[in-house]
Scaffold this motif. Structure first.
Motif, PDB file in Angstrom:
ATOM      1  N   HIS A  99      -2.064  -0.270  -7.109  1.00 53.54           N
ATOM      2  CA  HIS A  99      -3.348  -0.573  -7.756  1.00 53.54           C
ATOM      3  C   HIS A  99      -4.523   0.035  -7.005  1.00 53.54           C
ATOM      4  CE1 HIS A  99      -1.959  -3.503 -10.814  1.00 53.54           C
ATOM      5  NE2 HIS A  99      -0.977  -3.682  -9.958  1.00 53.54           N
ATOM      6  N   ASN A 100      -4.252   1.007  -6.159  1.00 50.54           N
ATOM      7  CA  ASN A 100      -5.330   1.659  -5.425  1.00 50.54           C
ATOM      8  C   ASN A 100      -6.330   2.267  -6.395  1.00 50.54           C
ATOM      9  OD1 ASN A 100      -6.631   4.143  -4.036  1.00 50.54           O
ATOM     10  ND2 ASN A 100      -5.763   2.980  -2.336  1.00 50.54           N
ATOM     11  N   SER A 101      -7.607   1.931  -6.223  1.00 56.43           N
ATOM     12  CA  SER A 101      -8.615   2.344  -7.195  1.00 56.43           C
ATOM     13  C   SER A 101      -8.823   3.850  -7.234  1.00 56.43           C
ATOM     14  CB  SER A 101      -9.948   1.641  -6.905  1.00 56.43           C
ATOM     15  OG  SER A 101     -10.367   1.914  -5.579  1.00 56.43           O
ATOM     16  N   SER A 102      -8.604   4.539  -6.111  1.00 55.78           N
ATOM     17  CA  SER A 102      -8.839   5.984  -6.081  1.00 55.78           C
ATOM     18  C   SER A 102      -7.590   6.794  -6.412  1.00 55.78           C
ATOM     19  CB  SER A 102      -9.370   6.402  -4.709  1.00 55.78           C
ATOM     20  OG  SER A 102      -8.438   6.058  -3.693  1.00 55.78           O
ATOM     21  N   ARG A 103      -6.405   6.247  -6.084  1.00 53.77           N
ATOM     22  CA  ARG A 103      -5.175   6.988  -6.361  1.00 53.77           C
ATOM     23  C   ARG A 103      -4.037   6.013  -6.659  1.00 53.77           C
ATOM     24  NH1 ARG A 103      -0.894   9.716  -3.321  1.00 53.77           N
ATOM     25  NH2 ARG A 103      -0.300  11.629  -4.413  1.00 53.77           N
ATOM     26  N   PRO A 104      -4.010   5.450  -7.855  1.00 56.63           N
ATOM     27  CA  PRO A 104      -2.939   4.509  -8.208  1.00 56.63           C
ATOM     28  C   PRO A 104      -1.596   5.226  -8.311  1.00 56.63           C
ATOM     29  CG  PRO A 104      -4.275   5.003 -10.131  1.00 56.63           C
ATOM     30  CD  PRO A 104      -4.966   5.638  -8.968  1.00 56.63           C
ATOM     31  N   LEU A 105      -0.539   4.502  -7.974  1.00 55.26           N
ATOM     32  CA  LEU A 105       0.809   5.058  -8.000  1.00 55.26           C
ATOM     33  C   LEU A 105       1.657   4.306  -9.012  1.00 55.26           C
ATOM     34  CD1 LEU A 105       1.318   5.236  -4.127  1.00 55.26           C
ATOM     35  CD2 LEU A 105       0.588   7.096  -5.637  1.00 55.26           C
ATOM     36  N   LYS A 106       2.587   4.995  -9.645  1.00 53.79           N
ATOM     37  CA  LYS A 106       3.432   4.318 -10.625  1.00 53.79           C
ATOM     38  C   LYS A 106       4.847   4.083 -10.101  1.00 53.79           C
ATOM     39  CE  LYS A 106       4.817   8.423 -13.306  1.00 53.79           C
ATOM     40  NZ  LYS A 106       4.804   9.027 -14.664  1.00 53.79           N
TER      41      LYS A 106
END
Length: 559
Positions: free
Chosen positions: A482-489
């Motif tokens: 849930h990182n606002s700058s670089r979300p990961l799936k």
């Protein structure tokens, strides 16, 4: 420690709608493929939804002013018919403070007119601090106080202490003054302080006028997750006072000492912080259901639906911090945050077991401006089943109490009493039931329904320290996803004691954005492989699909 990550395309549907749009309800897929649309994932409600939306985590950390302008038309229509005048709010709060402390605190007595028509504290108000403070105070000069892994402070914009997780607020008044000076110094240059990182500590600031909330932590949590917890504390305060009353007080007197009104409620806030440290519900921004046969749950929900009154908005049956059933008024939706606050209120006090309580309660995500009135009682002394009946009418106690009686009669007639007792004997299921070797634990959240499921935490996570460490690993994966700058799936984490996999299933939406259908976090043996973990995802999803009518509420009822 190592981690393989795969970045996802940032952003979700701005509206955060709970129900999928027209045409999205297709076949309910069995495996976590990119074609699994939101609304068709395991655990998604088949006939609408109970909660206002599923983007609870993102919604929590988004800016808001607490006013009515931020609410949707549906929420405005569902506002409680609560009191608008300060006299009525004062009366409501006196009832609530009596419920919490055994002593009535009259707001009109606390804030009486003084010179020049300004509100001033009454002379006798000072006695509340010593009489009602039941929290054990620590010496803030000792190393033991500094060694706590997380401190939480709440202060007013005038720098007045409101709450401290550990130690006396009076002893920390100068420290809180420094915190407010930092906030004010940066605001003078039209900037805002969000966090300070130094020597392994994170100092996180959240400002919700007229309050400032600060956390000092040395945990695995991200800045965003710590801010998430601070906002829960803010909402907890609103649930006791309402946003209207809180702002009115500080508009009249900026340096008012809010502890006079909150005295005696510290244990509720303490309990909330304890829950957030152990219960993944708050991390996931979702609600866990008690595992229960679908036929039994449907019978319970139907009985709740039929035992209604004109003033009822929500009827909620819960066991511990797990939801058994929720029936709502048509077109009115409860937010998971409000339900978490209700869970916390009940678990904070054993007095609710002694009879029927009638207490004012603000649901800040539903309507932060006024009080509902909640009828709280346990069905039986020997059963861990608590019934909450939320009403808009402060004078409707006897009518709502009769709803409980009619609900119990219907339960007996339908013969589900024994089935409920059996379910309460085993409130959690074992991960061994899934049948996947090396799988130790998992958390699965359906984004459509706002519900999640996870098994009981078992060996090797027996000791409290190990349970906290496991939750810390989940927090780390969650913060990366849930990182606002670089979300990961997708995240694959390897450690010396276990391996973990985070899987954010997404599908294209409106050709430009990606909307998550579900979130899955799995923990398994350190001897496992990445290929084995991915294979386990498919097997686990099939098992959840098979058991979804027992693990989730698929057919929520309305009045």
């Amino acid at each position: 420690m190592a981690a393989d990550v795969q970045a996802g395309r940032g952003g979700e549907e701005p509206g955060g709608a709970l129900a999928p749009g027209d045409g999205q309800h297709g076949e309910r897929a069995d495996s976590p493929t990119p074609g699994l649309a939101q609304g068709t994932e395991p655990g998604a409600g088949q006939e609408g939804a109970m909660f206002v939306h599923t983007r609870s985590y993102e919604d929590l950390t988004s800016p808001e002013d607490g006013g009515a302008a931020a609410r949707s038309p549906e929420e405005r229509r569902g506002e409680a018919a609560g009191p608008s005048s300060m006299e009525q709010i004062s009366k409501d709060f006196s009832e609530l403070s009596t419920q919490l402390t055994g002593m009535a605190l009259d707001l009109e007595e606390e804030m009486r007119p003084g010179k020049e028509g300004k509100l001033e504290p009454a002379p006798q108000a000072a006695r509340h601090d010593s009489v009602l403070s039941g929290k054990e105070e620590e010496d803030v000069t000792m190393d033991a106080w500094r060694m706590h892994r997380k401190h939480v402070f709440v202060l007013s914009e005038a720098g007045k202490p409101v709450y401290s997780r550990y130690g006396s607020e009076e002893a920390l008044s100068s420290t809180m003054g420094v915190m407010m000076a930092l906030v004010s110094f940066l605001e003078a240059d039209k900037n805002a302080i969000r966090s300070i990182h130094a020597d392994g500590y994170k100092v996180v600031f959240v400002r919700r006028s007229p309050l400032v909330l600060v956390a000092v932590a040395r945990t695995r949590q991200s800045e965003q997750e710590i801010a998430h917890e601070l906002l829960y504390i803010y909402y907890q305060i609103l649930s006791l006072l309402t946003w209207t009353q809180l702002n009115h007080i500080f508009q009249q007197k900026q340096n008012y000492d809010l502890r006079r009104l909150l005295a005696g409620s510290e244990r509720i806030t303490d309990n909330l912080l304890d829950l957030m440290a152990h219960d993944p519900s708050f991390l996931m921004g979702a609600v866990r259901c008690l595992p229960l046969a679908a036929s039994v749950r449907d019978a319970v929900s139907t009985s709740l639906q039929q035992a209604k009154a004109k003033s009822l908005v929500f009827s909620i049956l819960l066991s511990g911090n797990q939801l058994v059933s929720l029936v709502r008024k048509k077109d009115q939706f409860l937010h998971p945050i409000d339900l978490h606050l209700l869970f916390n209120l009940i678990s904070s006090s054993s007095s609710f077991r002694e009879g029927e309580a009638w207490t004012p309660i603000c649901l800040p995500k539903f309507n932060s401006s006024g009080f509902f009135h909640a009828h709280i009682s346990y069905l039986e002394q020997e059963m861990d089943l608590c019934l909450l009946l939320v009403s808009t009418d402060r004078e409707d106690f006897f009518t709502v109490s009769d709803c409980k009686r009619r609900f119990q009669e219907r339960l007996r007639r339908r013969g589900v009493h024994h089935a409920l007792q059996e379910a309460l004997r085993t409130p959690f299921y074992s991960v061994a039931q899934v049948g996947i070797p090396d799988l130790r634990h998992f958390i699965y959240k359906s984004k459509s329904s706002g519900l999640f499921t996870s098994p009981e935490i078992e060996a090797p996570y027996v000791r409290e320290e190990e349970k906290e460490r496991l939750l810390g690993l989940y927090q780390y994966l969650h913060s990366r996803a849930h990182n606002s700058s670089r979300p990961l799936k997708n995240i694959y984490f390897t450690g010396p004691r276990e391996n973990l996999l985070a899987w954010m299933c997404a599908h294209p939406h409106f050709f430009t954005q990606v909307t998550s259908a579900f979130e899955l976090y799995i923990c398994y043996s350190p001897l496992g492989t990445k290929a084995g973990a991915i294979s386990a995802v498919n097997k686990l999803m099939k098992w959840i699909r098979k058991e979804e009518d027992r693990l989730f509420i698929l057919t929520p009822q309305t009045y």
